[in-house]
Scaffold this motif. Structure first.
Motif, PDB file in Angstrom:
ATOM      1  N   SER A  70     -11.556   2.813 -11.500  1.00 15.09           N
ATOM      2  CA  SER A  70     -10.092   2.968 -11.580  1.00 15.09           C
ATOM      3  C   SER A  70      -9.693   4.230 -12.343  1.00 15.09           C
ATOM      4  O   SER A  70      -8.670   4.832 -12.049  1.00 15.09           O
ATOM      5  N   PRO A  93      -9.325  -5.750  -7.291  1.00 12.16           N
ATOM      6  CA  PRO A  93      -8.187  -5.096  -7.957  1.00 12.16           C
ATOM      7  C   PRO A  93      -8.487  -3.673  -8.428  1.00 12.16           C
ATOM      8  O   PRO A  93      -7.600  -2.823  -8.444  1.00 12.16           O
ATOM      9  N   ILE A  94      -9.743  -3.412  -8.811  1.00 11.53           N
ATOM     10  CA  ILE A  94     -10.078  -2.117  -9.406  1.00 11.53           C
ATOM     11  C   ILE A  94      -9.781  -0.965  -8.455  1.00 11.53           C
ATOM     12  O   ILE A  94      -9.223   0.067  -8.860  1.00 11.53           O
ATOM     13  N   ALA A  96      -7.684  -0.893  -5.947  1.00 17.20           N
ATOM     14  CA  ALA A  96      -6.232  -0.759  -5.743  1.00 17.20           C
ATOM     15  C   ALA A  96      -5.578  -0.120  -6.962  1.00 17.20           C
ATOM     16  O   ALA A  96      -4.721   0.772  -6.841  1.00 17.20           O
ATOM     17  N   GLN A  97      -5.995  -0.562  -8.154  1.00 15.80           N
ATOM     18  CA  GLN A  97      -5.440   0.023  -9.384  1.00 15.80           C
ATOM     19  C   GLN A  97      -5.793   1.510  -9.477  1.00 15.80           C
ATOM     20  O   GLN A  97      -4.956   2.339  -9.856  1.00 15.80           O
TER      21      GLN A  97
END
Lengths: 137, 415
Positions: A70, A93-94, A96-97
């Motif tokens: 990220s 999530p990583i 996308a973040q």
């Protein structure tokens, strides 16, 4: 004559881009897999070992490993050493973040297996806002 | 996403740019994962080593540090993951001044935000362990999986920028593991094997992580017959997260959401994928991760950082012996643990044996590739399945070994 085929995915992140694809069924982590200084895959066991990913539409299966990616996507982009876009079958999530932080074009959750739909060397247009990937071959 | 009036004010810039840009990032991620709204969080654990940050990341922090204190201060307790360099020991490891300078710039920025520089990935063993049901924004994957699974708290993997955003806004997008419906097991593994050493627990986590294979899958284990220690679950979780990107597990009769395993199984016992894990699976994993035989350049115990009890164990194992002259033995622990070791005589015992004790860093987060070149390290032995996984991309030839075998290899200079 160029043939165009389109696949839909979930609404993504970042601006639209067009580029040449680099594809594998393998998974992805910037920390685990990349030599970020030289812009190549450095993990010997990775399907793209030795391949240069800079400026490519990078197409892989899923995100793996830790959280460092990220930060790394923005750092890679700042040096002009990032892929043009990242497409995964399914993200964690990583990624996308990291894409949101870097302003990197990013999509996942397609109507089919994106690593089969796109082949290495294809010219690919990615529209994350519309959730659409078009392959031109 | 549905925003409260407070969040609408924040996005309008009423509370300053640092909070505004943070919430913008969070909204983008929230929309990506179809979050309905935000959830308030009580604690942030921030992963931000300078190897990952790079110059671009540090410049971003310094830009935010230029805003008035009221606008740039974090609004929930925020602590840090290991740093990119141990400022007391970096010269001994032939690491360069440029990295130290970058590190000092990052630390200055973090301190200006009011962040507590704990520099540890084992915060749950040292500081306030999360309580059941608490919503968090934790960074290090090992820290997230422990908080979710062993403590019953609720966090997604929050990478550095996302965790920092959460620190500025006091909230996180409500998706993934903040929602009870996503915390039910999707895979069921029957463990027909009794892990003992920390490396065995890591190997078990790696095997299950590979078979679970996605952030959105949750493994449940039955067949664990003895109550594991905190350090054993730490290694198990760290490997599970490393090999499978998994943020939550349940163990029948051990973890708090699985006191009754039936309560966490999605769709009934028989319908879940998974299967048996046997001693043969673990033996195969060791074989796969331990092909090198012969000279060992460096033995590393880290990833996760060592607890006080692990430090004591290593000091006991190496007592009366010395590290081989052609091999380095590196241990990474948290600053608070190191202070305890100093006070209790453990550091002296390790120093006398020739062990290099690093504090506030973790091996793979401290320019491992360049440090390997400077020290001529290639073959690496560790009891951490997580480290063995990561370090392959940094030009090392790693071997997974039990803790005792690691100490023996450091003394003998070979395996």
């Amino acid at each position: 004559m160029t043939e165009q085929t389109t696949i839909k995915g979930h609404r993504g992140i970042g601006e639209s881009v067009t580029g040449i694809a680099l594809v594998a069924e393998d998974n992805f982590s910037a920390r685990y897999d990349l030599d970020r200084v030289n812009g190549v895959f450095s993990r010997p066991a990775h399907a793209l070992f030795g391949e240069n990913y800079v400026g490519r539409i990078l197409v892989l299966n899923t995100a793996k490993g830790g959280v460092a990616t990220s930060w790394m996507l923005r750092e890679m982009k700042s040096r002009g050493m990032a892929p043009a876009a990242l497409l995964l079958n399914i993200s964690n999530p990583i990624m996308a973040q990291g894409a949101a932080f870097a302003g990197l074009c990013f999509m996942d959750r397609f109507d089919g297996d994106i690593t089969s739909f796109v082949r290495t060397g294809d010219r690919v247009a990615v529209d994350p806002e519309a959730g659409r990937v078009t392959v031109m071959r | 996403m549905k925003l409260t009036k407070y969040e609408e004010s924040m996005i309008a810039g009423d509370f300053g740019y640092p909070r505004q840009q943070a919430l913008q990032q969070q909204i983008e991620v929230g929309r990506f994962f179809d979050a309905a709204d935000f959830v308030e969080i009580s604690q942030v654990h921030l992963m931000a080593d300078t190897e990952s940050l790079g110059e671009a990341g540090v410049r971003y922090l310094e830009e935010l540090a230029g805003y008035p204190r009221l606008e740039r201060s974090v609004c929930v307790p925020t602590i840090t993951d290991p740093r990119g360099i141990d400022l007391c020991r970096y010269r001994a490891l032939k690491q360069n001044e440029e990295w130290a300078l970058l590190e000092q710039r990052a630390i200055s920025a973090f301190e200006s935000f009011g962040i507590l520089m704990t520099n540890t990935c084992i915060n749950y063993q040292i500081f306030q362990a999360p309580v059941f049901g608490a919503h968090l924004a934790f960074g290090d994957t090992g820290s997230v999986i422990y908080a979710n699974s062993v403590c019953g708290a609720r966090s997604n993997f929050e990478g550095g920028p996302a965790a920092l955003a959460a620190a500025f806004t006091g909230r996180a997008p409500r998706y993934g593991y903040h929602l009870g419906k996503n915390r039910r097991a999707t895979h069921l593994f029957t463990v027909d094997y009794a892990p003992g050493d920390l490396a065995d627990w890591g190997a078990l986590g790696a095997v299950i992580g590979r078979r679970t294979g996605s952030y959105w899958n949750v493994p449940a284990l039955t067949g664990i017959t003895s109550t594991p220690t905190s350090d054993q679950l730490k290694h198990f979780g760290a490997a599970l997260a490393s090999y499978g990107s998994v943020p939550l597990f349940h163990i029948d009769g051990v973890t708090p959401e699985a006191t009754d395993i039936g309560r966490v199984l999605s769709g009934g016992l028989l319908s879940l994928p998974g299967g048996r894990i046997t001693a043969a699976d673990i033996k195969n994993f060791y074989s796969e991760q331990g092909r090198h035989k012969g000279k060992v350049d460096v033995v590393v115990l880290a990833a996760p950082q060592l607890s006080l009890l692990e430090m004591h164990m290593i000091a006991t194992l190496i007592r009366g012996r010395r590290v081989h002259r052609d091999t380095d033995f590196v241990i990474a622990t948290a600053p608070e643990v190191k202070a305890g070791c100093d006070r209790m005589g453990i550091t002296v015992a390790l120093d006398e044996a020739g062990v290099i004790v690093l504090e506030g860093v973790c091996f793979y987060q401290m320019y491992a590739k360049e440090t390997a070149r400077a020290n001529r390290w290639k073959t690496l032995v560790s009891n951490s399945a997580k480290l063995v996984n990561i370090i392959q991309g940094y030009d090392y030839v790693p071997v997974l070994a039990t803790t005792e075998q690691c100490v023996d290899a450091a003394v003998a200079g070979k395996i």
